[in-house]
Design a protein around this motif. Structure first.
Motif, PDB file in Angstrom:
ATOM      1  N   UNK A  80       0.810  -1.210   0.000  1.00 52.29           N
ATOM      2  CA  UNK A  80       0.000   0.000   0.000  1.00 52.29           C
ATOM      3  C   UNK A  80       0.842   1.257   0.000  1.00 52.29           C
ATOM      4  N   UNK A  81       0.336   2.280   0.647  1.00 53.33           N
ATOM      5  CA  UNK A  81       1.020   3.572   0.626  1.00 53.33           C
ATOM      6  C   UNK A  81       2.382   3.492   1.315  1.00 53.33           C
ATOM      7  N   UNK A  82       3.305   4.284   0.815  1.00 58.92           N
ATOM      8  CA  UNK A  82       4.648   4.397   1.386  1.00 58.92           C
ATOM      9  C   UNK A  82       4.836   5.850   1.800  1.00 58.92           C
ATOM     10  N   UNK A  83       5.036   6.056   3.096  1.00 61.59           N
ATOM     11  CA  UNK A  83       5.117   7.411   3.630  1.00 61.59           C
ATOM     12  C   UNK A  83       6.525   7.712   4.125  1.00 61.59           C
ATOM     13  N   UNK A 158      10.640   5.621   6.716  1.00 57.30           N
ATOM     14  CA  UNK A 158       9.821   5.145   5.603  1.00 57.30           C
ATOM     15  C   UNK A 158       8.830   4.155   6.189  1.00 57.30           C
ATOM     16  N   UNK A 159       7.556   4.490   6.102  1.00 58.34           N
ATOM     17  CA  UNK A 159       6.508   3.621   6.629  1.00 58.34           C
ATOM     18  C   UNK A 159       5.792   2.945   5.474  1.00 58.34           C
ATOM     19  N   UNK A 160       5.679   1.622   5.556  1.00 57.62           N
ATOM     20  CA  UNK A 160       5.108   0.832   4.453  1.00 57.62           C
ATOM     21  C   UNK A 160       3.868   0.091   4.942  1.00 57.62           C
ATOM     22  N   UNK A 161       2.786   0.240   4.206  1.00 54.89           N
ATOM     23  CA  UNK A 161       1.545  -0.476   4.495  1.00 54.89           C
ATOM     24  C   UNK A 161       1.536  -1.779   3.719  1.00 54.89           C
ATOM     25  N   UNK A 162       1.442  -2.910   4.436  1.00 59.14           N
ATOM     26  CA  UNK A 162       1.444  -4.217   3.803  1.00 59.14           C
ATOM     27  C   UNK A 162       0.025  -4.767   3.718  1.00 59.14           C
ATOM     28  N   UNK A 163      -0.258  -5.595   2.705  1.00 51.45           N
ATOM     29  CA  UNK A 163      -1.585  -6.225   2.628  1.00 51.45           C
ATOM     30  C   UNK A 163      -1.768  -7.207   3.778  1.00 51.45           C
ATOM     31  N   UNK A 164      -3.010  -7.483   4.142  1.00 51.90           N
ATOM     32  CA  UNK A 164      -3.308  -8.323   5.310  1.00 51.90           C
ATOM     33  C   UNK A 164      -2.693  -9.708   5.226  1.00 51.90           C
ATOM     34  N   UNK A 165      -2.530 -10.243   4.018  1.00 51.79           N
ATOM     35  CA  UNK A 165      -2.005 -11.609   3.875  1.00 51.79           C
ATOM     36  C   UNK A 165      -0.521 -11.717   4.195  1.00 51.79           C
ATOM     37  N   UNK A 166       0.141 -10.612   4.521  1.00 51.17           N
ATOM     38  CA  UNK A 166       1.571 -10.679   4.841  1.00 51.17           C
ATOM     39  C   UNK A 166       1.838 -11.553   6.054  1.00 51.17           C
ATOM     40  N   UNK A 195       0.268  -4.987  10.129  1.00 50.08           N
ATOM     41  CA  UNK A 195       0.246  -4.779   8.681  1.00 50.08           C
ATOM     42  C   UNK A 195       1.022  -3.537   8.238  1.00 50.08           C
ATOM     43  N   UNK A 196       1.994  -3.145   9.040  1.00 53.05           N
ATOM     44  CA  UNK A 196       2.734  -1.927   8.729  1.00 53.05           C
ATOM     45  C   UNK A 196       4.112  -2.002   9.380  1.00 53.05           C
ATOM     46  N   UNK A 197       5.102  -1.504   8.691  1.00 49.42           N
ATOM     47  CA  UNK A 197       6.417  -1.403   9.325  1.00 49.42           C
ATOM     48  C   UNK A 197       7.071  -0.085   8.949  1.00 49.42           C
ATOM     49  N   UNK A 198       7.910   0.384   9.854  1.00 48.27           N
ATOM     50  CA  UNK A 198       8.631   1.636   9.652  1.00 48.27           C
ATOM     51  C   UNK A 198      10.119   1.381   9.821  1.00 48.27           C
ATOM     52  N   UNK A 199      10.914   1.870   8.886  1.00 42.98           N
ATOM     53  CA  UNK A 199      12.363   1.784   9.018  1.00 42.98           C
ATOM     54  C   UNK A 199      12.929   3.186   9.173  1.00 42.98           C
ATOM     55  N   UNK A 200      13.984   3.283   9.942  1.00 42.52           N
ATOM     56  CA  UNK A 200      14.703   4.550  10.090  1.00 42.52           C
ATOM     57  C   UNK A 200      16.056   4.417   9.421  1.00 42.52           C
ATOM     58  N   UNK A 201      16.367   5.388   8.576  1.00 37.33           N
ATOM     59  CA  UNK A 201      17.650   5.404   7.878  1.00 37.33           C
ATOM     60  C   UNK A 201      18.229   6.809   7.968  1.00 37.33           C
ATOM     61  N   UNK A 202      19.509   6.927   7.682  1.00 34.14           N
ATOM     62  CA  UNK A 202      20.126   8.249   7.632  1.00 34.14           C
ATOM     63  C   UNK A 202      19.527   9.043   6.476  1.00 34.14           C
ATOM     64  N   UNK A 203      19.460  10.353   6.651  1.00 36.18           N
ATOM     65  CA  UNK A 203      18.854  11.220   5.632  1.00 36.18           C
ATOM     66  C   UNK A 203      19.458  11.006   4.246  1.00 36.18           C
ATOM     67  N   UNK A 204      20.770  10.752   4.194  1.00 36.09           N
ATOM     68  CA  UNK A 204      21.420  10.638   2.891  1.00 36.09           C
ATOM     69  C   UNK A 204      21.129   9.311   2.185  1.00 36.09           C
ATOM     70  N   UNK A 205      20.425   8.389   2.859  1.00 41.27           N
ATOM     71  CA  UNK A 205      20.092   7.116   2.227  1.00 41.27           C
ATOM     72  C   UNK A 205      18.598   6.941   1.968  1.00 41.27           C
TER      73      UNK A 205
END
Length: 219
Positions: A80-83, A158-166, A195-205
């Motif tokens: 789904x949406x990627x924020x 970066x927050x990613x919405x995954x479908x329920x079947x994940x 159904x959602x995960x968020x990763x933290x990365x450095x700004x330059x990546x």
């Protein structure tokens, strides 16, 4: 009784990156058979022909490709949406008897500003709080009596919405994080819900990380 196929499969499964490359068909099986031959022979205790190893690798690669194509990739196409959010700070505090009450006060502050990013996770011994850097002074004031073991700035999420079947398909997170690792992305933090995960990365990546995740939908 050990067979060439079972030994080859066991060898490949111990090497995740090799397993993924094999599933994508980007490895020369003849060359790979020569590389793995000594270990396969040691495991079996006898001489093995290169052709036999190639056949075992071919059957395994076909099976891996089928599983990836019909299960994992089906889920990834429905991401789904990627924020993306930038200008974030990650605080790490040791868990204490008073830290939850301070976190409650922080939530009250966050609720007065809907534009502020906030998320947290708690382990056995430590707690992470990720907020917009505009809240840094508030966090430092509220948690001044707590022990801060680490503070990281200039982060993006970066927050990613995954479908329920994940939740019913094994290997989803492995597949995603493997692609990020291939691109040299360092994951500073990973926070997930059902159904959602968020990763933290450095700004330059963050740009490369975003493109890598977005491209999963077109595999």
């Amino acid at each position: 009784m050990k067979t060439i196929s079972s030994v080859v499969e066991g060898y490949i499964k111990k090497k995740p990156f090799l397993q993924s490359a094999l599933a994508q068909g980007i490895i020369n099986l003849t060359s790979l058979s020569r590389i793995v031959k000594p270990e396969i022979q040691d495991e079996l205790g006898k001489e093995v022909r290169n052709g036999a190893i190639v056949m075992a690798l071919k059957r395994l690669s076909d099976d891996l490709e089928f599983r990836a194509t019909h299960k994992i990739l089906k889920v990834l196409k429905n991401i789904g949406e990627i924020t993306v959010r930038s200008s974030l700070t990650d605080f790490t505090f040791l868990v204490s008897d008073t830290i939850l009450s301070q976190q409650a006060k922080l939530l009250e502050e966050v609720n007065t500003n809907q534009d502020v990013f906030y998320t947290s996770s708690r382990g056995v011994n430590e707690m992470n709080i990720v907020v917009s850097n505009s809240m840094d002074a508030v966090v430092e004031k509220l948690f001044q009596a707590e022990r801060c073991t680490q503070k990281a700035t200039n982060l993006s999420s970066i927050t990613v919405k995954l479908p329920a079947e994940n939740v019913s398909v094994p290997g989803i997170y492995y597949f995603i994080f493997q692609r990020l690792a291939w691109e040299g992305i360092v994951l500073y933090e990973v926070i997930s819900t059902t159904n959602e995960f968020t990763i933290l990365v450095n700004d330059d990546q963050v740009d490369v990380a975003f493109k890598t995740i977005k491209d999963l939908k077109t595999l």
